[in-house]
Motif scaffolding. Sequence first.
Motif, mmCIF file in Angstrom:
data_model
loop_
_atom_site.group_PDB
_atom_site.id
_atom_site.type_symbol
_atom_site.label_atom_id
_atom_site.label_comp_id
_atom_site.label_asym_id
_atom_site.label_seq_id
_atom_site.Cartn_x
_atom_site.Cartn_y
_atom_site.Cartn_z
ATOM 1 N N ILE A 1248 0.836 -1.201 0.000
ATOM 2 C CA ILE A 1248 0.000 0.000 0.000
ATOM 3 C C ILE A 1248 0.870 1.250 0.000
ATOM 4 O O ILE A 1248 0.732 2.139 -0.863
ATOM 5 N N PHE A 1249 1.797 1.330 0.939
ATOM 6 C CA PHE A 1249 2.593 2.558 1.071
ATOM 7 C C PHE A 1249 3.767 2.599 0.088
ATOM 8 O O PHE A 1249 4.245 3.680 -0.246
ATOM 9 N N ILE A 1250 4.224 1.446 -0.346
ATOM 10 C CA ILE A 1250 5.357 1.430 -1.297
ATOM 11 C C ILE A 1250 4.861 1.297 -2.728
ATOM 12 O O ILE A 1250 5.344 1.985 -3.634
ATOM 13 N N PHE A 1266 6.586 5.023 6.996
ATOM 14 C CA PHE A 1266 6.686 3.618 6.597
ATOM 15 C C PHE A 1266 7.999 3.329 5.867
ATOM 16 O O PHE A 1266 8.503 2.216 5.930
ATOM 17 N N ASP A 1267 8.531 4.349 5.145
ATOM 18 C CA ASP A 1267 9.821 4.140 4.483
ATOM 19 C C ASP A 1267 10.891 3.786 5.511
ATOM 20 O O ASP A 1267 11.720 2.889 5.306
ATOM 21 N N GLY A 1268 10.889 4.493 6.621
ATOM 22 C CA GLY A 1268 11.852 4.184 7.680
ATOM 23 C C GLY A 1268 11.610 2.790 8.265
ATOM 24 O O GLY A 1268 12.544 2.043 8.534
ATOM 25 N N ILE A 1269 10.317 2.456 8.459
ATOM 26 C CA ILE A 1269 9.996 1.121 8.970
ATOM 27 C C ILE A 1269 10.470 0.056 7.992
ATOM 28 O O ILE A 1269 11.013 -0.987 8.379
ATOM 29 N N ASP A 1270 10.253 0.290 6.711
ATOM 30 C CA ASP A 1270 10.623 -0.679 5.679
ATOM 31 C C ASP A 1270 12.116 -0.964 5.717
ATOM 32 O O ASP A 1270 12.555 -2.111 5.634
ATOM 33 N N LEU A 1313 -4.124 4.804 7.667
ATOM 34 C CA LEU A 1313 -4.700 4.169 6.494
ATOM 35 C C LEU A 1313 -6.184 3.890 6.703
ATOM 36 O O LEU A 1313 -6.984 4.074 5.779
ATOM 37 N N ALA A 1314 -6.572 3.458 7.909
ATOM 38 C CA ALA A 1314 -7.985 3.209 8.187
ATOM 39 C C ALA A 1314 -8.804 4.482 8.066
ATOM 40 O O ALA A 1314 -9.927 4.475 7.520
#
Length: 1452
Positions: A1248-1250, A1266-1270, A1313-1314
């Motif tokens: 979703i985020f990527i 999320f990029d950092g989480i990834d 996202l929700a």
Amino acid sequence: MLEVLERVQSIYVPAFQNMLLDVQAALSEAQDIDLHLTALQQPLEDIEAVEFSRVKPLLVPLLHVVCWIWVTSKHYGVPVRIVVLLQEICNLLIQQAVLYLSPEDLLKGEMEESLGKVQTVLGILSAFKGAFEERRENLHVYCEPGQELRSWDFHSRLVFARLDSFLQRLQTVKGLLTTALDLTQLEKIELGGMKGKALAQQVLDMYEEFQEGFQVFSERSYDCLDLANVEFEQDALGFQQRVEDIDRRLATVFSQAFSDAPGLEHVCKLLAMFQNLLERPGMAAVAADKVPVLLSMFSTALDQARLTYSRHTQAGLQLGFPPLHKNVPPVAGALGWARELRARIQRPLEHLRHVPRLSLDSARGRRVMQKYEEMIQLLDRYQEKLYLDWSQTVSEKSQYNLSQPLLRRDPQTKLLSVNFDPQLVSVLREVSYLQGSGAGAIPPAAAAIYSCKESFQQLVASLELLGNKYNRVLRTVLEVEYPLVQGQLQDIDLKLREAEETLTWKMEGVWDHISGVMGDVCDLEQRVQKAKENVEEIQSIVQSWESPILERRDPKKESVLSLEECQECLERRCSLVRDSGHRIHCLVQENQSLLLAEPASDAWKVYLDYVDEIVLDGFFTAIECSLKYLLESTDPEAGLAPLFEVQLDLVIPDLVFHPPLDPGTNDGFCDMVENLLQGIFHISSLVPRLAVHSGLCHYQADLEAMPGLCSARQELLSRARAAAASCCEHRAGLERFSHLFGEDRREQCRQLLLCGRSVPADMEPQPQDGVPAAPPSLQQIREQLGSYERLHEEVAHLQPVCTFQGWLRLDARPFRAALLNEIKRWSLVFKQHLLDHVTHSLADLDEFIQTTEKGLSRKVEEGDSGGLVEVMGHLLAVKERHSATDAMFEPLKETIELLRDYEQELPEEVHQQLEELPEQWSQVKKLAEAVRQQVAPLQAGQVSALRQSCAAFDARQLQLRQRFGTEAPFRFDTEKPYQLLDAKHMEIKQMESAMTSIYESAGLFEVVVPEYKQLKQCRKELCLLKELWDMISLVNSSLDDWQSTRWVDINVENMDLECKKFAREIRSLDKEMRAWDAFSGLDSKVKNMLTALKAVAELQNPAIRERHWKQLMQATGVRFVMDSDTTLADLLRLNLHEFEGEVHGIVDKAVREMSMEKVLKELRVTWSSREFQYEPHPRTSIPLLKSDEELIETLEDNQVQLQNLMSSKYIAFFLEEVSAWQRKLSTADSVISLWFEVQRTWSHLESIFIGSGDIRAQLPQDSRRFDGIDVDFKELAYEVQKTPNVVEATNKPGLSQQLEDIQSRLSLCEKALAEYLDMKRLAFPRFYFISSADLLDILSNGTNPQLVQRHLPKLFDNLAKLKFQVDSEQKTTKVGLGMYSREEEYVQFSEPCDCSGQVRGEPWSVQAAPTPLVGFHCTASVRKAGRGAVELNPFSHHSSSPALHGSSQPVV
């Protein structure tokens, strides 16, 4: 009196005058009081007479009288008097109230009744106080004009002090009862939801606590209305404190239940359950806090109702009619749906109005009410429009459908159906539903149709009857029957053609046109059904044959089948089958007439074959049933009573069966069974064949060729042969009595008399065998006769009836009777022997007496050695026979008595001999004594020499005894014992030879010789010593052999068995040995060895380690080296028999430690090889952990094992290792759970985020997060992959903290996202139809309509896909041309639709030309779909509704 006192001028005159004035004033006052208070008597009596609940109307009249007394009475018109009067009235009311309330039962009875009484009393007493105040204010109405008004200026507290206290007590009681009634409802509260069970249990605990608190009042014996009772006040205060605590906890439960309620409906149910409790202070405060939430939920419910309305109307536009409930017509159903939706929003409002402190006048409440009113108005408009549309279209459609033909025929099945259109049914049902609903005026066309409802109903019913009968013939007629009725059906079809083509529902007299064909249809249907009934009767007839032919007379008793019974059963069944066959032929002939068939036609022959097959099946079933019955009755494992019986008889010398069971005999049991089976098959030949064209006259040949019946027949015959063989085996077992009927009784008796026992024929004693003649004693004879008596009893108790194979009964009673007779004959033989013994014994004694008397009469002179020897021979004979003859007479008498016991009498001369011979024998003994004295001088010289030899021998035996006691091997440590025994044996043997010579000489000259006991004792002890030293030698040799056995080769079990055998043999030795040292030493050695072997057996346990051997050495104090060369002797030096308890403790500890060691070893093996399994991420190929149920289960099981080890008392040696494994596995468990949670969330959000540019554009901040989480997760995944072992990978330092940090950041992304998806659903409500994953897929692929269209079936009913325009290169463009249904039906758009651009979902995008929404264009296209027709029952208000819940096909 005053005049007298005045005349005498008494000094008491002034005092008497004053007293007289006082008496006159008091009399005047009393008369005034009596006059006024008398008026109060009747009102007070009325109050006392009536029930207190009806006192209220009497209070005002009572106070009215009191007011008149105040105004008119001179003496009672003062405050003091009137206050006392009012106080007494109050006391009266209190007294009456107490009697009415029954304080002893007030808190113990029904709480509702008690509360009602208390409220009644409070109302009456409060009314009394109110009336008092009202009278006080209106006292002026009682004064005469000009009369001075005296008001009640005293304080009311003076009057009502006690009454107020009583009212206060009543208020306390009322509060208790009200609280109790409120809390009683807790028992009925049931809560749902995730926490419902726990909350309901809390409520139940509160209820039980309340019951316990309130129970105090029912257990007290005090008067709760007694104002002086302080104990009640204390109990009430304690109860109130407990109730306040319950209120607080109940408010908490309500709050939790409210928070746990998923929607408004559940909240309303919760409010209904807590309705009466919401008025309590604690609950009211909590409920007030929930008011904003309630309004918000109600507002949401209104929005949801609005959304439901929108979906309903939109579905109606798509389908052509709105979705309805089952069994309702469309219009009435739609109106009912609107009423249900109205009730759906009205019911919550009613519940909200009962919530305390909820005001709808607030700004938020007004907004909610405005939304509510708008929804109500919307529903009103919907109902009005729906009814108006129906009214305008009903006439045209109805007239068209009334012009249709009456009947319709299915072109494939040829079945008829009534052509009454469902639209007409709908009209009739709509009118029926709408007449009483008040929806509006019924259209004239619909009313006209409804007015003809009865005629339509009759016509439709008649047509349905005709169609049903016609269709019944077509449906039920069999393939073999159809050719027989085909011509009749064609004639009926010609007559029905008019109703199928020209006759309509509008025509008059249509029934006259079809009434004629109705009779033909009914006649054909009746004849066909009658023929079928005849076939069914044939089937029932053949079914009546299904009962077994051979059955017991009484199934409940153990009756058997005799040959006569079997023949009777066969005859009865044959008679039944013959009668049934005649009836079957009659029914077949009747069917020929009913079906109008030609006997010679091929169709009739086929029909006969069909019925013939039924009869054949019936015979098959009947024979199979009989065979099955016989198979079940002869099943050895069925446990049923025997079915057949044979008898066993004794025909000497053979045992014979009736009927015979031996193989090869004629008319035997097996032949009988075979004849019965043949009879069962024979019944099939009693019915003539129906299909005579088949060439067979009956059915038996076909049945005998069927393999199933043949196999059952053979099985029964084999069982009969097996049962016969079992009976023969039983007969062989009775051969043990063959000696009674198969041997020569006289020869057996001769053997018994010769040897004193019975000798088998092949072992008959011969003279050369050296078998001594040992005639039986009287006791032996008695025992022999007793044995025959016992045999007689045994045979008499033989089981007279036996069962073999579970079904064949053997009657052995004839055999038993014959055998009993044989036993009696045997007994008679031995009785005859006793008779002969008595007579022969007496005759022999008579002859001996005569011979002896003659020999002793000879005179012997000195030097006559021959005569002396002869006389000495006779004397010796008399002496030898002396004791036997003396003891002979009593046994003979006993023998005679024994014979008399067995009813055997002797001749009279025998009895005479038995009386005379004892006297003659006495004379012979006297004669022998006289002769002995005569020859005594001749014996003197020989006797003197013999006695000197005896004395010398006695001295020698005493010396031998002394030497034997000191030199014999009595001690256990004796060396060379067998040499000593041999020497003593030779010495004793010489002495015994000399003793024998002395005994022979002494016997000749009648010299008394000593017994020489010392010599005999030496011989006895020598034998015992030999036996003892043999045992000692055996034990020592065995134990010495074991000593050298290596530790690893020791077989303790065999050694232990051998030692126990030695111990048993030692205990069986003569008890005289037990005092000897040799015996004691041997016994101790064996016992010690047994104890040591037990310890050795325990030490052989594989759990024993080096540390345990050291502990054992420490306990015993003996040191040795434990290795492969260690022998049993080394272990025995530990004296293990003295340390049995210590050995057992060490071994038990070793076993427990070994089990722990095994568990730890398994842990090490398991987790050393346990590695994570990975699978690549579909898009990024990142290695992801693969779910492994076996890993999780193993991890949980091992943790439980470690916990069990920690609880053991033997953990000391492994404590450190077990603790380390506990920490490792606990860490692994938590890390694996957290890893899978993080991995699942990352996998879900990564695409979703990527992978979605739209999401990244809409949520830039969360995308960067999320990029950092990834990056972090990928690094962590690659790092963990480098360590494949599960334990090593999960126990890395800092891993758990890293995963928790990633999980917290992923939660923020999920929340964002929700919220984004909820915004999209609000923009385009159809997105609510699909899952979040599908919605994300749509948004991610918004620029690719080919990928988006796979979700169209979830958004739009029955829409499968779109058709896109193809360019010149045959590539699909983004221009839509039309749509396909799931049935591949195609609907073209009115104009091409451009589907380029992002899917946004905003409702205003419908008008945006450059980027129109695919979904909304599809919606517009679906609205053009037609309506599907549904067939309904016109006269049923509960028929099936149209198919509104599935997909419908668009009709262009």
